[in-house]
Design a protein around this motif. Structure first.
Motif, PDB file in Angstrom:
ATOM      1  N   PHE A 165       0.841  -1.197   0.000  1.00 13.20           N
ATOM      2  CA  PHE A 165       0.000   0.000   0.000  1.00 13.20           C
ATOM      3  C   PHE A 165       0.879   1.251   0.000  1.00 13.20           C
ATOM      4  O   PHE A 165       2.067   1.190   0.328  1.00 13.20           O
ATOM      5  N   SER A 166       0.271   2.387  -0.336  1.00 13.02           N
ATOM      6  CA  SER A 166       1.048   3.634  -0.455  1.00 13.02           C
ATOM      7  C   SER A 166       1.713   4.028   0.867  1.00 13.02           C
ATOM      8  O   SER A 166       2.750   4.670   0.874  1.00 13.02           O
ATOM      9  N   ASP A 167       1.118   3.601   2.003  1.00 14.80           N
ATOM     10  CA  ASP A 167       1.737   3.935   3.306  1.00 14.80           C
ATOM     11  C   ASP A 167       2.818   2.938   3.710  1.00 14.80           C
ATOM     12  O   ASP A 167       3.407   3.052   4.784  1.00 14.80           O
ATOM     13  N   GLY A 168       3.078   1.946   2.856  1.00 18.76           N
ATOM     14  CA  GLY A 168       4.118   0.962   3.145  1.00 18.76           C
ATOM     15  C   GLY A 168       3.589  -0.322   3.754  1.00 18.76           C
ATOM     16  O   GLY A 168       4.343  -1.284   3.922  1.00 18.76           O
ATOM     17  N   ALA A 169       2.289  -0.360   4.092  1.00 13.50           N
ATOM     18  CA  ALA A 169       1.719  -1.597   4.653  1.00 13.50           C
ATOM     19  C   ALA A 169       1.690  -2.678   3.566  1.00 13.50           C
ATOM     20  O   ALA A 169       1.533  -2.395   2.375  1.00 13.50           O
ATOM     21  N   VAL A 170       1.830  -3.918   4.012  1.00 17.84           N
ATOM     22  CA  VAL A 170       1.945  -5.049   3.098  1.00 17.84           C
ATOM     23  C   VAL A 170       0.595  -5.749   2.955  1.00 17.84           C
ATOM     24  O   VAL A 170      -0.084  -6.011   3.946  1.00 17.84           O
ATOM     25  N   SER A 171       0.198  -6.040   1.706  1.00 21.73           N
ATOM     26  CA  SER A 171      -1.013  -6.825   1.443  1.00 21.73           C
ATOM     27  C   SER A 171      -0.584  -8.235   1.043  1.00 21.73           C
ATOM     28  O   SER A 171       0.262  -8.413   0.161  1.00 21.73           O
ATOM     29  N   LEU A 172      -1.147  -9.235   1.717  1.00 19.36           N
ATOM     30  CA  LEU A 172      -0.737 -10.632   1.538  1.00 19.36           C
ATOM     31  C   LEU A 172      -1.782 -11.421   0.757  1.00 19.36           C
ATOM     32  O   LEU A 172      -2.939 -11.036   0.670  1.00 19.36           O
TER      33      LEU A 172
END
Length: 237
Positions: A93-100
């Motif tokens: 995601f744009s905030d750096g969070a990871v989508s699994l």
């Protein structure tokens, strides 16, 4: 309860457990921290919680299909707080969070085993991060520094699509192999050696003359890591 006996988490030293910055295609091991609407929050050693969307999993039976309201209500039947999973990084995601995602049958819920937490920088990038070792145990070397050690399954159970956990008692012989592997990983980390299937196996074999509990004595650690390092150099030479 629920196989907790074999679950342990230990970070070798606080300083070694650097945060994980996700890259698409990485293999991670994570822990479900919250069940939300159409998604699970997952602790993956990142700065922010990772996300596993309901639409990004295989449901029991292994089929890929549109998820229904019924599936949303049943989310805790598949994964609940505290469950461990293996997954692949699908996007960032744009905030750096990871989508699994866990859309392949090799991913999903982890049952009986031991979790070891190390610095992500010590996990060597390889074509595969799932290894069945000849000593009778398997490892998942998460790019995020979470390493899962578990008894090698006798047969791969594809029917459940990765959401049934085998909670049969683990035989003592398997527990001993897992404990030895865990201490060998800790030994390699102490000497800041890269972790991959061969380095772990060589360290395991070098440790065999010693009792499991002695592996982490500094002089024994040094001896077996030196032997493993020399074998790696010889095999590369």
């Amino acid at each position: 309860g629920r196989g907790e006996g074999l679950r342990s988490v230990r970070c070798v030293t606080a300083a070694l457990c650097a945060r994980y910055n996700g890259e698409i295609g990485d293999i991670v091991v994570g822990r479900i921290t919250e069940v939300q609407q159409k998604r699970w929050k997952v602790e993956t050693n990142s700065r922010l919680d990772s996300v596993l969307l309901l639409s990004s999993i295989n449901l029991p039976g292994g089929e890929l299909r549109r998820k229904s309201a019924e599936d949303e209500l049943a989310m805790r039947d598949y994964l609940q707080e505290g469950d461990l999973i293996s997954a692949e990084v699908q996007s960032i995601f744009s905030d750096g969070a990871v989508s699994l995602h866990t859309r392949s049958l090799k991913y999903g819920k982890l049952a009986q085993g031991v979790l070891v937490q190390v610095s992500p920088s010590l996990v060597k990038r390889q074509k595969t991060h799932f290894h069945d070792l000849p000593c009778g145990a398997s490892v998942i070397l998460g790019n995020n520094g979470f390493i899962w050690i578990y008894p090698t399954p006798e047969q791969k159970d594809d029917e459940a699509g990765g959401y049934t956990a085998n909670l049969e008692p683990v035989p003592l012989s398997d527990r001993e192999v897992i404990s030895r592997l865990r201490n060998c990983i800790m030994a390699l980390v102490t000497h800041k050696m890269m972790l991959f299937d061969t380095s772990i196996l060589y360290c395991y074999e070098a440790s065999l003359p010693h009792q499991i509990k002695d592996i982490l004595k500094p002089e024994v650690t040094e001896e077996i890591v030196l032997e493993a390092r020399q074998r790696l150099l010889d095999s590369e030479g």
